[in-house]
Structure formats: structure tokens, C-alpha cells
Design a protein around this motif. Sequence first.
Motif, PDB file in Angstrom:
ATOM      1  N   ASN A 176       0.852  -1.214   0.000  1.00  0.00           N
ATOM      2  CA  ASN A 176       0.000   0.000   0.000  1.00  0.00           C
ATOM      3  C   ASN A 176       0.876   1.249   0.000  1.00  0.00           C
ATOM      4  N   ARG A 177       2.054   1.143  -0.606  1.00  0.00           N
ATOM      5  CA  ARG A 177       3.052   2.211  -0.514  1.00  0.00           C
ATOM      6  C   ARG A 177       2.534   3.579  -0.981  1.00  0.00           C
ATOM      7  N   ALA A 178       1.875   3.606  -2.125  1.00  0.00           N
ATOM      8  CA  ALA A 178       1.432   4.900  -2.691  1.00  0.00           C
ATOM      9  C   ALA A 178       0.422   5.579  -1.772  1.00  0.00           C
ATOM     10  N   MET A 201      11.776   1.104   7.847  1.00  0.00           N
ATOM     11  CA  MET A 201      12.114  -0.013   6.972  1.00  0.00           C
ATOM     12  C   MET A 201      11.219  -0.112   5.745  1.00  0.00           C
ATOM     13  N   GLN A 202      10.993   1.038   5.107  1.00  0.00           N
ATOM     14  CA  GLN A 202      10.251   1.034   3.856  1.00  0.00           C
ATOM     15  C   GLN A 202      11.047   1.820   2.809  1.00  0.00           C
ATOM     16  N   ILE A 203      11.042   1.328   1.604  1.00  0.00           N
ATOM     17  CA  ILE A 203      11.721   2.040   0.524  1.00  0.00           C
ATOM     18  C   ILE A 203      10.866   3.245   0.123  1.00  0.00           C
ATOM     19  N   ILE A 204      11.517   4.422   0.037  1.00  0.00           N
ATOM     20  CA  ILE A 204      10.820   5.668  -0.275  1.00  0.00           C
ATOM     21  C   ILE A 204      10.798   5.842  -1.795  1.00  0.00           C
ATOM     22  N   THR A 205       9.648   6.190  -2.320  1.00  0.00           N
ATOM     23  CA  THR A 205       9.516   6.284  -3.778  1.00  0.00           C
ATOM     24  C   THR A 205      10.055   7.623  -4.302  1.00  0.00           C
ATOM     25  N   ILE A 217      17.319  12.168   5.877  1.00  0.00           N
ATOM     26  CA  ILE A 217      18.547  11.520   6.342  1.00  0.00           C
ATOM     27  C   ILE A 217      18.175  10.126   6.832  1.00  0.00           C
ATOM     28  N   ASN A 218      18.914   9.128   6.370  1.00  0.00           N
ATOM     29  CA  ASN A 218      18.677   7.746   6.788  1.00  0.00           C
ATOM     30  C   ASN A 218      19.882   7.226   7.549  1.00  0.00           C
ATOM     31  N   ILE A 219      19.641   6.357   8.523  1.00  0.00           N
ATOM     32  CA  ILE A 219      20.725   5.628   9.183  1.00  0.00           C
ATOM     33  C   ILE A 219      20.687   4.197   8.655  1.00  0.00           C
ATOM     34  N   HIS A 220      21.752   3.846   7.943  1.00  0.00           N
ATOM     35  CA  HIS A 220      21.828   2.467   7.455  1.00  0.00           C
ATOM     36  C   HIS A 220      22.724   1.690   8.392  1.00  0.00           C
ATOM     37  N   HIS A 221      22.274   0.459   8.760  1.00  0.00           N
ATOM     38  CA  HIS A 221      23.009  -0.269   9.783  1.00  0.00           C
ATOM     39  C   HIS A 221      24.120  -1.134   9.186  1.00  0.00           C
ATOM     40  N   ALA A 248      25.217   7.252   8.146  1.00  0.00           N
ATOM     41  CA  ALA A 248      24.123   8.206   7.970  1.00  0.00           C
ATOM     42  C   ALA A 248      24.317   8.869   6.615  1.00  0.00           C
ATOM     43  N   HIS A 249      23.243   8.899   5.838  1.00  0.00           N
ATOM     44  CA  HIS A 249      23.354   9.460   4.483  1.00  0.00           C
ATOM     45  C   HIS A 249      22.055  10.141   4.084  1.00  0.00           C
ATOM     46  N   TYR A 250      22.169  11.065   3.137  1.00  0.00           N
ATOM     47  CA  TYR A 250      20.955  11.630   2.572  1.00  0.00           C
ATOM     48  C   TYR A 250      20.294  10.574   1.699  1.00  0.00           C
ATOM     49  N   VAL A 251      18.988  10.614   1.646  1.00  0.00           N
ATOM     50  CA  VAL A 251      18.214   9.605   0.926  1.00  0.00           C
ATOM     51  C   VAL A 251      17.993  10.047  -0.508  1.00  0.00           C
ATOM     52  N   THR A 252      18.294   9.136  -1.432  1.00  0.00           N
ATOM     53  CA  THR A 252      18.020   9.389  -2.853  1.00  0.00           C
ATOM     54  C   THR A 252      17.209   8.211  -3.391  1.00  0.00           C
ATOM     55  N   GLU A 253      16.891   8.255  -4.652  1.00  0.00           N
ATOM     56  CA  GLU A 253      16.117   7.155  -5.248  1.00  0.00           C
ATOM     57  C   GLU A 253      16.893   5.847  -5.189  1.00  0.00           C
ATOM     58  N   LEU A 255      18.761   3.120  -3.487  1.00  0.00           N
ATOM     59  CA  LEU A 255      18.740   2.618  -2.114  1.00  0.00           C
ATOM     60  C   LEU A 255      20.125   2.642  -1.457  1.00  0.00           C
ATOM     61  N   ASP A 256      20.233   3.383  -0.365  1.00  0.00           N
ATOM     62  CA  ASP A 256      21.470   3.447   0.440  1.00  0.00           C
ATOM     63  C   ASP A 256      22.679   3.917  -0.360  1.00  0.00           C
ATOM     64  N   GLU A 257      22.428   4.679  -1.408  1.00  0.00           N
ATOM     65  CA  GLU A 257      23.543   5.192  -2.253  1.00  0.00           C
ATOM     66  C   GLU A 257      23.671   6.705  -2.138  1.00  0.00           C
TER      67      GLU A 257
HETATM   68  N1  LIG Z   1      14.572   5.633  -1.734  1.00  0.00           N
HETATM   69  C1  LIG Z   1      15.171   5.207  -0.604  1.00  0.00           C
HETATM   70  N2  LIG Z   1      14.419   4.650   0.379  1.00  0.00           N
HETATM   71  C2  LIG Z   1      15.026   4.234   1.523  1.00  0.00           C
HETATM   72  C3  LIG Z   1      16.414   4.329   1.667  1.00  0.00           C
HETATM   73  C4  LIG Z   1      17.175   4.932   0.622  1.00  0.00           C
HETATM   74  O1  LIG Z   1      18.411   5.100   0.712  1.00  0.00           O
HETATM   75  N3  LIG Z   1      16.518   5.359  -0.493  1.00  0.00           N
HETATM   76  N4  LIG Z   1      17.022   3.795   2.812  1.00  0.00           N
HETATM   77  C5  LIG Z   1      16.198   2.772   3.494  1.00  0.00           C
HETATM   78  C6  LIG Z   1      16.644   2.206   4.793  1.00  0.00           C
HETATM   79  N5  LIG Z   1      16.956   0.797   4.634  1.00  0.00           N
HETATM   80  C7  LIG Z   1      18.150   0.470   5.161  1.00  0.00           C
HETATM   81  O2  LIG Z   1      18.765   1.294   5.857  1.00  0.00           O
HETATM   82  C8  LIG Z   1      16.092  -0.148   4.035  1.00  0.00           C
HETATM   83  C9  LIG Z   1      14.802  -0.287   4.522  1.00  0.00           C
HETATM   84  C10 LIG Z   1      13.924  -1.196   3.933  1.00  0.00           C
HETATM   85  C11 LIG Z   1      14.311  -1.994   2.880  1.00  0.00           C
HETATM   86  C12 LIG Z   1      13.322  -2.926   2.279  1.00  0.00           C
HETATM   87  O3  LIG Z   1      13.666  -3.768   1.467  1.00  0.00           O
HETATM   88  N6  LIG Z   1      12.031  -2.782   2.680  1.00  0.00           N
HETATM   89  C13 LIG Z   1      10.919  -3.541   2.095  1.00  0.00           C
HETATM   90  C14 LIG Z   1       9.842  -3.831   3.109  1.00  0.00           C
HETATM   91  C15 LIG Z   1      10.394  -4.528   4.311  1.00  0.00           C
HETATM   92  C16 LIG Z   1       9.294  -4.691   5.362  1.00  0.00           C
HETATM   93  O4  LIG Z   1       8.120  -4.367   5.088  1.00  0.00           O
HETATM   94  O5  LIG Z   1       9.637  -5.152   6.465  1.00  0.00           O
HETATM   95  C17 LIG Z   1      10.259  -2.664   1.024  1.00  0.00           C
HETATM   96  O6  LIG Z   1      10.155  -1.423   1.280  1.00  0.00           O
HETATM   97  O7  LIG Z   1       9.776  -3.226   0.032  1.00  0.00           O
HETATM   98  C18 LIG Z   1      15.608  -1.862   2.391  1.00  0.00           C
HETATM   99  C19 LIG Z   1      16.501  -0.950   2.976  1.00  0.00           C
HETATM  100  C20 LIG Z   1      14.835   3.384   3.765  1.00  0.00           C
HETATM  101  N7  LIG Z   1      14.257   3.700   2.517  1.00  0.00           N
END
Ligand SMILES: Nc1nc2c(c(=O)[nH]1)N[C@@H](CN(C=O)c1ccc(C(=O)N[C@@H](CCC(=O)O)C(=O)O)cc1)CN2
Length: 311
Positions: A176-178, A201-205, A217-221, A248-253, A255-257
Motif C-alpha cells: 500500500n506504498r502509494a 524499513m520502507q523504501i521511499i519512492t 537523512i537515513n541511518i543504514h546499519h 548516515a546518508h541523505y536519501v536518494t532514489e 537505495l542506500d547510495e
Molecule cells: N529511496 C530510498 N528509500 C530508503 C532508503 C534509501 O536510501 N533510499 N534507505 C532505506 C533504509 N533501509 C536500510 O537502511 C532499508 C529499509 C527497507 C528496505 C526494504 O527492502 N524494505 C521492504 C519492506 C520490508 C518490510 O516491510 O519489512 C520494502 O520497502 O519493500 C531496504 C533498505 C529506507 N528507505
Amino acid sequence: MSVDVTETDAKVTRPAPDAGFPQSASPTQDLGRLLIRCPDRPGVVSAVSTFLTGAGANIVSLDQYSTEPVGGMFLQRTAFRLPGLSAACAEFEREFGETVAADFGMDFRLTEASKPKRVAIMVSKTDHCVLDLLWRNRRGELDMTVAMVISNHPDLADEIRPFGVPFIHTPATRDNRAEAEQRQLELLKGNVDLVVLARYMQIITPTFLSEVGAPLINIHHSFLPAFIGAAPYRRAKERGVKLVGATAHYVTEDLDEGPIIDQDVVRVSHQHTTADLVRLGADVERAVLSRAVRWHCDDRIVRHENQTIVF
Ligand SMILES: Nc1nc2c(c(=O)[nH]1)N[C@@H](CN(C=O)c1ccc(C(=O)N[C@@H](CCC(=O)O)C(=O)O)cc1)CN2
């Protein structure tokens, strides 16, 4: 022969406390920060400092960096005290923009230290990073206004509400991301200066990133670029690493880059389980994220291409 020069002996004349520049009431009153980026060329420092002096400002710190020995970009952070800054801000920005910034092709940002950044924190189920930020903020270590905590799970509500911060549950999964992001954007757009992903723990669109109107700003572990993506500690254990870390990094499209702001590591060994790595890594995550957030809120970070310069 040793010479004992005590305070009274030294013929040191000190200006009276109220001599010269009027004293501001608080450390941040009348304190401005000017961040600039422009093509490197002679005369930038002189032009900026002449403008500030002409405006009646006293420069209290000035840091600069040229990205190349020749022909690169010039980045600068200047902190200055200017009595009545708040009232003069708009005029200052207009005049600086029309003169020095135009002459040197500058991108610039002027901020007032007396106006803390409005920050939203996004979380999922892991509590140590968000609680650390709220605790440091409550102690006065982090000068920011936490406007809200948004979570895609209800789990942390009872831990966060005692800090007096709104906790807003917006259920979000990959399915239900959108819809979830639209609700989050209604809460954030035009309302915050910074969004912190504190183990969210959700990928940002790309849509969210383009519409939210504030940096994230994201904290990647993990110690990026190692172990991008999910479950980095489990993968680190499987790899037999001798260090785990956090970034810790700024968030871009991508993932973690995004541009890295701060990182650190802690030593581990074969005797540590994955749970041990998670525990040891959590302390590093908290320290790294709080530094990154503090530096951003203090306007110490300038982004250039996919890197950051932290003054
Ligand atoms: N566009 C971006 N979105 C996010 C970033 C980023 O750099 N760019 N960082 C992540 C944080 N993260 C690790 O630090 C991370 C979080 C979640 C996932 C992932 O695969 N999530 C799944 C769902 C998992 C769940 O529901 O438990 C998903 O979103 O499909 C990968 C990396 C935050 N977002």
C-alpha cells in the motif's frame, strides 16, 4: 630560570565587556549562517566578507573548501552575528542575491540559528535510534523541534508519547506504498525542514522524494557501501566480518547510495552472534545518526555531487 607571570603582573589590557560589538542575549540570537557554492575563482572570500561587513555583521567563523586545485567548485560556510538579523533577513537575502551571488554565480542559503529546524522522524519497530534522538533533543544536545514521529507500525507509540511528541501511525507496506506515502506527505509537506529515517524499513519512492519538500537523512546499519539493503547484520555475520558499522546518508532514489554524512565502526569477532552484532551496532547507529542530524541542523553540511562537505 622560570618566569612566573601571573595575571596581575601581565600588562594585558582587555577591552571592557561591552566595548565594540553589542553583546547578544543568547548564543543563537542574531547569529546567521551563510552557506554558498559557486565556481571557484579568486575574490569570493573577499566579496562575501566585504558584503557582511558592509551589512554591519561580525564574522564569527568562516570555513571553505575547493573541490579541485583549479577549476572546481568553491564551498563556504560563514557564521556571523548581525544585530536585528531576523528583521533584516529578507532584505539581506535579496541584496546578497542581487549582488555577490549574481556576480559569482552562487547558490546560497541563509539561515538563522535562533530558528531551530522542524524535524519529522519516521520509524518502524526498532526504537533505539528514535529514542536516542528524542532523548538528546530533550537534554538540549540536539537543537531542533521534533514536529512529529510517523510510524508504519503502532509498536513504539507508548515509548514516544512521554516525550510530548505527536505519534502518527500510517500503516505502510510494499503493498500500500502509494496510499501510505500520500498520507505521510499530507503530514509533512510544507511542515518540516528535515525528515529523519530512524530505522524506517520502507523504501521511499521517487514521488515522495520529489514532493516532500525537505531532505531526508537515513541511518543504514552497515558501513556502506558494504551490505546495502535489508538484513545487513545477518549478512555481515555470514561474511565473517571483523568490523560492523553504521552510515548516515541523505536519501536518494538509489537505495542506500545517497551522499554519506557520517560513518563509524566497532570491532567484532567470530565469537559474536548475529544478535551480538545487532547490539554492538546499535550503539554505533545512535552516535552516527545523532551527529549527522546535529550537523544538518547546525547547517554544517554542503552537498556536492554525491558527496557531502561537513564544515
Ligand atoms: N529511496 C530510498 N528509500 C530508503 C532508503 C534509501 O536510501 N533510499 N534507505 C532505506 C533504509 N533501509 C536500510 O537502511 C532499508 C529499509 C527497507 C528496505 C526494504 O527492502 N524494505 C521492504 C519492506 C520490508 C518490510 O516491510 O519489512 C520494502 O520497502 O519493500 C531496504 C533498505 C529506507 N528507505
